[in-house]
Design an enzyme around this catalytic site. Structure first.
Site, mmCIF file in Angstrom:
data_model
loop_
_atom_site.group_PDB
_atom_site.id
_atom_site.type_symbol
_atom_site.label_atom_id
_atom_site.label_comp_id
_atom_site.label_asym_id
_atom_site.label_seq_id
_atom_site.Cartn_x
_atom_site.Cartn_y
_atom_site.Cartn_z
ATOM 1 N N HIS A 4 -47.401 94.413 -4.470
ATOM 2 C CA HIS A 4 -47.854 93.855 -5.745
ATOM 3 C C HIS A 4 -46.983 92.675 -6.151
ATOM 4 O O HIS A 4 -45.906 92.470 -5.613
ATOM 5 C CB HIS A 4 -47.850 94.911 -6.861
ATOM 6 C CG HIS A 4 -46.501 95.458 -7.198
ATOM 7 N ND1 HIS A 4 -46.061 96.671 -6.712
ATOM 8 C CD2 HIS A 4 -45.484 94.978 -7.954
ATOM 9 C CE1 HIS A 4 -44.844 96.907 -7.169
ATOM 10 N NE2 HIS A 4 -44.456 95.892 -7.926
ATOM 11 N N ARG A 60 -44.612 89.610 -16.356
ATOM 12 C CA ARG A 60 -44.264 90.132 -17.677
ATOM 13 C C ARG A 60 -45.251 89.549 -18.689
ATOM 14 O O ARG A 60 -45.476 88.343 -18.714
ATOM 15 C CB ARG A 60 -42.837 89.747 -18.037
ATOM 16 C CG ARG A 60 -41.823 90.501 -17.221
ATOM 17 C CD ARG A 60 -40.393 90.160 -17.654
ATOM 18 N NE ARG A 60 -39.451 90.996 -16.940
ATOM 19 C CZ ARG A 60 -38.910 90.681 -15.756
ATOM 20 N NH1 ARG A 60 -39.217 89.534 -15.184
ATOM 21 N NH2 ARG A 60 -38.073 91.497 -15.164
ATOM 22 N N GLU A 108 -48.955 93.882 -11.009
ATOM 23 C CA GLU A 108 -48.298 94.783 -11.953
ATOM 24 C C GLU A 108 -48.045 93.986 -13.229
ATOM 25 O O GLU A 108 -47.352 92.974 -13.204
ATOM 26 C CB GLU A 108 -46.966 95.274 -11.394
ATOM 27 C CG GLU A 108 -46.132 96.051 -12.374
ATOM 28 C CD GLU A 108 -44.723 96.344 -11.874
ATOM 29 O OE1 GLU A 108 -43.839 96.512 -12.723
ATOM 30 O OE2 GLU A 108 -44.513 96.378 -10.644
ATOM 31 N N ASN A 153 -42.781 94.753 -21.938
ATOM 32 C CA ASN A 153 -41.554 95.217 -22.583
ATOM 33 C C ASN A 153 -41.818 95.200 -24.079
ATOM 34 O O ASN A 153 -42.056 94.136 -24.659
ATOM 35 C CB ASN A 153 -40.374 94.312 -22.202
ATOM 36 C CG ASN A 153 -40.052 94.439 -20.735
ATOM 37 O OD1 ASN A 153 -39.664 95.483 -20.257
ATOM 38 N ND2 ASN A 153 -40.251 93.354 -19.990
ATOM 39 N N HIS A 162 -48.437 80.124 -9.024
ATOM 40 C CA HIS A 162 -49.699 80.671 -9.484
ATOM 41 C C HIS A 162 -50.100 81.856 -8.620
ATOM 42 O O HIS A 162 -49.538 82.081 -7.561
ATOM 43 C CB HIS A 162 -50.805 79.604 -9.444
ATOM 44 C CG HIS A 162 -51.014 79.027 -8.075
ATOM 45 N ND1 HIS A 162 -50.378 77.883 -7.659
ATOM 46 C CD2 HIS A 162 -51.763 79.449 -7.025
ATOM 47 C CE1 HIS A 162 -50.737 77.630 -6.407
ATOM 48 N NE2 HIS A 162 -51.575 78.558 -6.002
ATOM 49 N N GLU A 194 -55.273 80.324 -9.497
ATOM 50 C CA GLU A 194 -56.060 79.367 -8.715
ATOM 51 C C GLU A 194 -57.262 80.063 -8.114
ATOM 52 O O GLU A 194 -57.150 81.172 -7.589
ATOM 53 C CB GLU A 194 -55.200 78.784 -7.586
ATOM 54 C CG GLU A 194 -55.935 77.766 -6.741
ATOM 55 C CD GLU A 194 -55.082 77.224 -5.598
ATOM 56 O OE1 GLU A 194 -55.392 76.122 -5.113
ATOM 57 O OE2 GLU A 194 -54.122 77.904 -5.183
#
Length: 126
Positions: free
Chosen positions: A5, A9, A56, A60, A74, A122
């Site tokens: 993965h 964030r 993922e 936070n 990207h 993209e």
């Protein structure tokens, strides 16, 4: 070895999940809150994690802003028709930041969209 993965964030997990699932058509594969660490992980993708690389999304809870940095590039997705994909993404409320057309110094048809946190995605025409 294989890529499992890529982690991004995100500031608002629900907004990001809506973009990746409703706008780009991915599936929420799993989501887990970690109250003691004050974060949530959500995994999205087009197929099962055991078969394909996924994203993922890390939220936070106490962070309200991120700097994307200048080293990040990207995420790339293959699409059958980049112009049609742009039209569908716009119709679903997504933001197209570069319409479909040949890449600079080449002939591959590409486009770029932007997620709610400003990450570029993209679209590369098959």
């Amino acid at each position: 070895m294989r890529i499992l993965h890529t982690m991004l964030r995100v500031v608002d997990l629900d907004r990001s999940l809506a973009f990746y699932t409703d706008v780009l058509g991915m599936h929420l594969l799993r989501r887990q809150d970690y109250p003691e660490g004050r974060f949530t992980l959500a995994f999205v993708g087009y197929g099962k994690e055991e078969d394909e690389a996924v994203l993922e999304l890390t939220h936070n809870w106490d962070t309200k802003h991120y700097e994307l940095g200048t080293a990040y590039g990207h995420i790339a997705l293959e699409v059958p028709d980049a112009a049609a994909a742009c039209a569908q993404i716009k119709a679903r409320g997504g933001k197209v930041v570069r319409e479909a057309g040949p890449m600079k110094h080449g002939s591959t048809i590409i486009a770029f969209v932007e997620d709610p946190d400003g990450y570029k995605v993209e679209l590369i025409q098959r």
